[in-house]
Design a protein around this motif. Sequence first.
Motif, PDB file in Angstrom:
ATOM      1  N   ASP A  17      42.722  53.958  31.917  1.00 10.44           N
ATOM      2  CA  ASP A  17      43.383  53.967  33.228  1.00 10.44           C
ATOM      3  C   ASP A  17      42.579  53.172  34.253  1.00 10.44           C
ATOM      4  O   ASP A  17      43.137  52.413  35.046  1.00 10.44           O
ATOM      5  CB  ASP A  17      43.595  55.402  33.723  1.00 10.44           C
ATOM      6  N   ALA A  18      41.268  53.351  34.220  1.00  4.98           N
ATOM      7  CA  ALA A  18      40.403  52.611  35.153  1.00  4.98           C
ATOM      8  C   ALA A  18      40.502  51.112  34.906  1.00  4.98           C
ATOM      9  O   ALA A  18      40.561  50.319  35.854  1.00  4.98           O
ATOM     10  CB  ALA A  18      38.955  53.082  35.019  1.00  4.98           C
ATOM     11  N   ALA A  19      40.544  50.721  33.635  1.00  8.55           N
ATOM     12  CA  ALA A  19      40.648  49.295  33.308  1.00  8.55           C
ATOM     13  C   ALA A  19      41.966  48.726  33.808  1.00  8.55           C
ATOM     14  O   ALA A  19      42.002  47.609  34.355  1.00  8.55           O
ATOM     15  CB  ALA A  19      40.516  49.082  31.800  1.00  8.55           C
ATOM     16  N   LEU A  20      43.049  49.468  33.653  1.00  5.93           N
ATOM     17  CA  LEU A  20      44.354  48.996  34.135  1.00  5.93           C
ATOM     18  C   LEU A  20      44.375  48.881  35.657  1.00  5.93           C
ATOM     19  O   LEU A  20      44.899  47.905  36.202  1.00  5.93           O
ATOM     20  CB  LEU A  20      45.468  49.926  33.653  1.00  5.93           C
ATOM     21  N   LYS A  21      43.814  49.864  36.350  1.00  7.37           N
ATOM     22  CA  LYS A  21      43.753  49.800  37.817  1.00  7.37           C
ATOM     23  C   LYS A  21      42.906  48.614  38.264  1.00  7.37           C
ATOM     24  O   LYS A  21      43.260  47.895  39.192  1.00  7.37           O
ATOM     25  CB  LYS A  21      43.183  51.100  38.381  1.00  7.37           C
ATOM     26  N   SER A  22      41.786  48.431  37.590  1.00  6.46           N
ATOM     27  CA  SER A  22      40.896  47.325  37.934  1.00  6.46           C
ATOM     28  C   SER A  22      41.578  45.985  37.698  1.00  6.46           C
ATOM     29  O   SER A  22      41.468  45.071  38.519  1.00  6.46           O
ATOM     30  CB  SER A  22      39.614  47.410  37.107  1.00  6.46           C
ATOM     31  N   PHE A  23      42.287  45.864  36.597  1.00  8.22           N
ATOM     32  CA  PHE A  23      43.002  44.623  36.294  1.00  8.22           C
ATOM     33  C   PHE A  23      44.059  44.329  37.365  1.00  8.22           C
ATOM     34  O   PHE A  23      44.198  43.188  37.810  1.00  8.22           O
ATOM     35  CB  PHE A  23      43.648  44.705  34.911  1.00  8.22           C
ATOM     36  N   GLY A  24      44.797  45.361  37.780  1.00  5.79           N
ATOM     37  CA  GLY A  24      45.789  45.181  38.841  1.00  5.79           C
ATOM     38  C   GLY A  24      45.151  44.727  40.140  1.00  5.79           C
ATOM     39  O   GLY A  24      45.663  43.834  40.824  1.00  5.79           O
ATOM     40  N   THR A  25      44.029  45.323  40.471  1.00  7.70           N
ATOM     41  CA  THR A  25      43.304  44.946  41.688  1.00  7.70           C
ATOM     42  C   THR A  25      42.790  43.516  41.589  1.00  7.70           C
ATOM     43  O   THR A  25      42.881  42.748  42.553  1.00  7.70           O
ATOM     44  CB  THR A  25      42.128  45.915  41.914  1.00  7.70           C
ATOM     45  N   MET A  26      42.261  43.158  40.425  1.00  9.03           N
ATOM     46  CA  MET A  26      41.760  41.790  40.226  1.00  9.03           C
ATOM     47  C   MET A  26      42.897  40.779  40.385  1.00  9.03           C
ATOM     48  O   MET A  26      42.720  39.740  41.012  1.00  9.03           O
ATOM     49  CB  MET A  26      41.129  41.637  38.843  1.00  9.03           C
ATOM     50  N   THR A  27      44.047  41.103  39.831  1.00 10.07           N
ATOM     51  CA  THR A  27      45.190  40.191  39.909  1.00 10.07           C
ATOM     52  C   THR A  27      45.592  39.955  41.361  1.00 10.07           C
ATOM     53  O   THR A  27      45.781  38.815  41.784  1.00 10.07           O
ATOM     54  CB  THR A  27      46.380  40.763  39.112  1.00 10.07           C
ATOM     55  N   LYS A  28      45.701  41.033  42.130  1.00  8.77           N
ATOM     56  CA  LYS A  28      46.075  40.897  43.544  1.00  8.77           C
ATOM     57  C   LYS A  28      45.022  40.119  44.322  1.00  8.77           C
ATOM     58  O   LYS A  28      45.341  39.275  45.156  1.00  8.77           O
ATOM     59  CB  LYS A  28      46.264  42.277  44.168  1.00  8.77           C
ATOM     60  N   GLY A  29      43.759  40.390  44.045  1.00 11.18           N
ATOM     61  CA  GLY A  29      42.682  39.701  44.749  1.00 11.18           C
ATOM     62  C   GLY A  29      42.642  38.218  44.437  1.00 11.18           C
ATOM     63  O   GLY A  29      42.465  37.382  45.341  1.00 11.18           O
ATOM     64  N   VAL A  30      42.812  37.873  43.178  1.00 13.50           N
ATOM     65  CA  VAL A  30      42.804  36.460  42.787  1.00 13.50           C
ATOM     66  C   VAL A  30      44.000  35.733  43.400  1.00 13.50           C
ATOM     67  O   VAL A  30      43.882  34.582  43.841  1.00 13.50           O
ATOM     68  CB  VAL A  30      42.781  36.323  41.244  1.00 13.50           C
ATOM     69  N   GLN A  31      45.150  36.407  43.470  1.00 13.83           N
ATOM     70  CA  GLN A  31      46.319  35.798  44.116  1.00 13.83           C
ATOM     71  C   GLN A  31      46.056  35.543  45.595  1.00 13.83           C
ATOM     72  O   GLN A  31      46.411  34.483  46.122  1.00 13.83           O
ATOM     73  CB  GLN A  31      47.544  36.690  43.947  1.00 13.83           C
ATOM     74  N   ALA A  32      45.426  36.497  46.270  1.00 15.41           N
ATOM     75  CA  ALA A  32      45.111  36.318  47.692  1.00 15.41           C
ATOM     76  C   ALA A  32      44.155  35.142  47.890  1.00 15.41           C
ATOM     77  O   ALA A  32      44.322  34.344  48.824  1.00 15.41           O
ATOM     78  CB  ALA A  32      44.507  37.601  48.264  1.00 15.41           C
ATOM     79  N   ILE A  33      43.175  35.020  47.019  1.00 18.66           N
ATOM     80  CA  ILE A  33      42.226  33.907  47.109  1.00 18.66           C
ATOM     81  C   ILE A  33      42.936  32.584  46.850  1.00 18.66           C
ATOM     82  O   ILE A  33      42.709  31.594  47.557  1.00 18.66           O
ATOM     83  CB  ILE A  33      41.051  34.124  46.134  1.00 18.66           C
ATOM     84  N   ALA A  34      43.814  32.552  45.863  1.00 15.63           N
ATOM     85  CA  ALA A  34      44.555  31.321  45.549  1.00 15.63           C
ATOM     86  C   ALA A  34      45.432  30.902  46.720  1.00 15.63           C
ATOM     87  O   ALA A  34      45.519  29.708  47.049  1.00 15.63           O
ATOM     88  CB  ALA A  34      45.399  31.513  44.295  1.00 15.63           C
ATOM     89  N   VAL A  35      46.085  31.858  47.365  1.00 15.72           N
ATOM     90  CA  VAL A  35      46.923  31.547  48.528  1.00 15.72           C
ATOM     91  C   VAL A  35      46.062  30.981  49.659  1.00 15.72           C
ATOM     92  O   VAL A  35      46.433  29.991  50.300  1.00 15.72           O
ATOM     93  CB  VAL A  35      47.686  32.806  49.001  1.00 15.72           C
ATOM     94  N   GLU A  36      44.909  31.587  49.876  1.00 17.96           N
ATOM     95  CA  GLU A  36      44.009  31.123  50.944  1.00 17.96           C
ATOM     96  C   GLU A  36      43.520  29.702  50.667  1.00 17.96           C
ATOM     97  O   GLU A  36      43.497  28.855  51.565  1.00 17.96           O
ATOM     98  CB  GLU A  36      42.826  32.082  51.078  1.00 17.96           C
ATOM     99  N   VAL A  37      43.148  29.428  49.434  1.00 20.16           N
ATOM    100  CA  VAL A  37      42.674  28.083  49.068  1.00 20.16           C
ATOM    101  C   VAL A  37      43.805  27.063  49.204  1.00 20.16           C
ATOM    102  O   VAL A  37      43.598  25.958  49.714  1.00 20.16           O
ATOM    103  CB  VAL A  37      42.084  28.082  47.641  1.00 20.16           C
ATOM    104  N   ALA A  38      45.008  27.430  48.775  1.00 18.83           N
ATOM    105  CA  ALA A  38      46.151  26.516  48.892  1.00 18.83           C
ATOM    106  C   ALA A  38      46.471  26.232  50.359  1.00 18.83           C
ATOM    107  O   ALA A  38      46.744  25.076  50.726  1.00 18.83           O
ATOM    108  CB  ALA A  38      47.370  27.100  48.183  1.00 18.83           C
TER     109      ALA A  38
END
Length: 113
Positions: A17-38
């Motif tokens: 469960d922790a791994a799934l939550k962490s993966f979801g958080t990582m996905t959202k964070g990486v998307q936010a960073i990608a949007v900022e860079v773009a």
Amino acid sequence: MAATFDDMQKIGKDNADAALKSFGTMTKGVQAIAVEVADYSKKSFEDGSATVEKLLGVKTLDKAVEIQAEAAKAAYEAFLSRATKIGELYADLFKDAYRPFEAATVKATAATK
């Protein structure tokens, strides 16, 4: 023996469960960073194009140097601002991604005592 097996099974489920939550958080964070860079890339390109247009209409070398200096200063300030924001996004990403594992570790430690 059954209680130990059940405890281990619960710990395994908590870790999954922790791994799934962490993966979801990582996905959202990486998307936010990608949007900022773009966004930064787009703005930087627009600012560069505007500077070139201004330079094409210049009649004197002094004015061209002035425009270029202003553009360089603005580009530097924009870079520092975006770099700070992206750095904060990375820091938040790693803090948030670690949080589910931290809770699982506390639970696992408490269960073994």
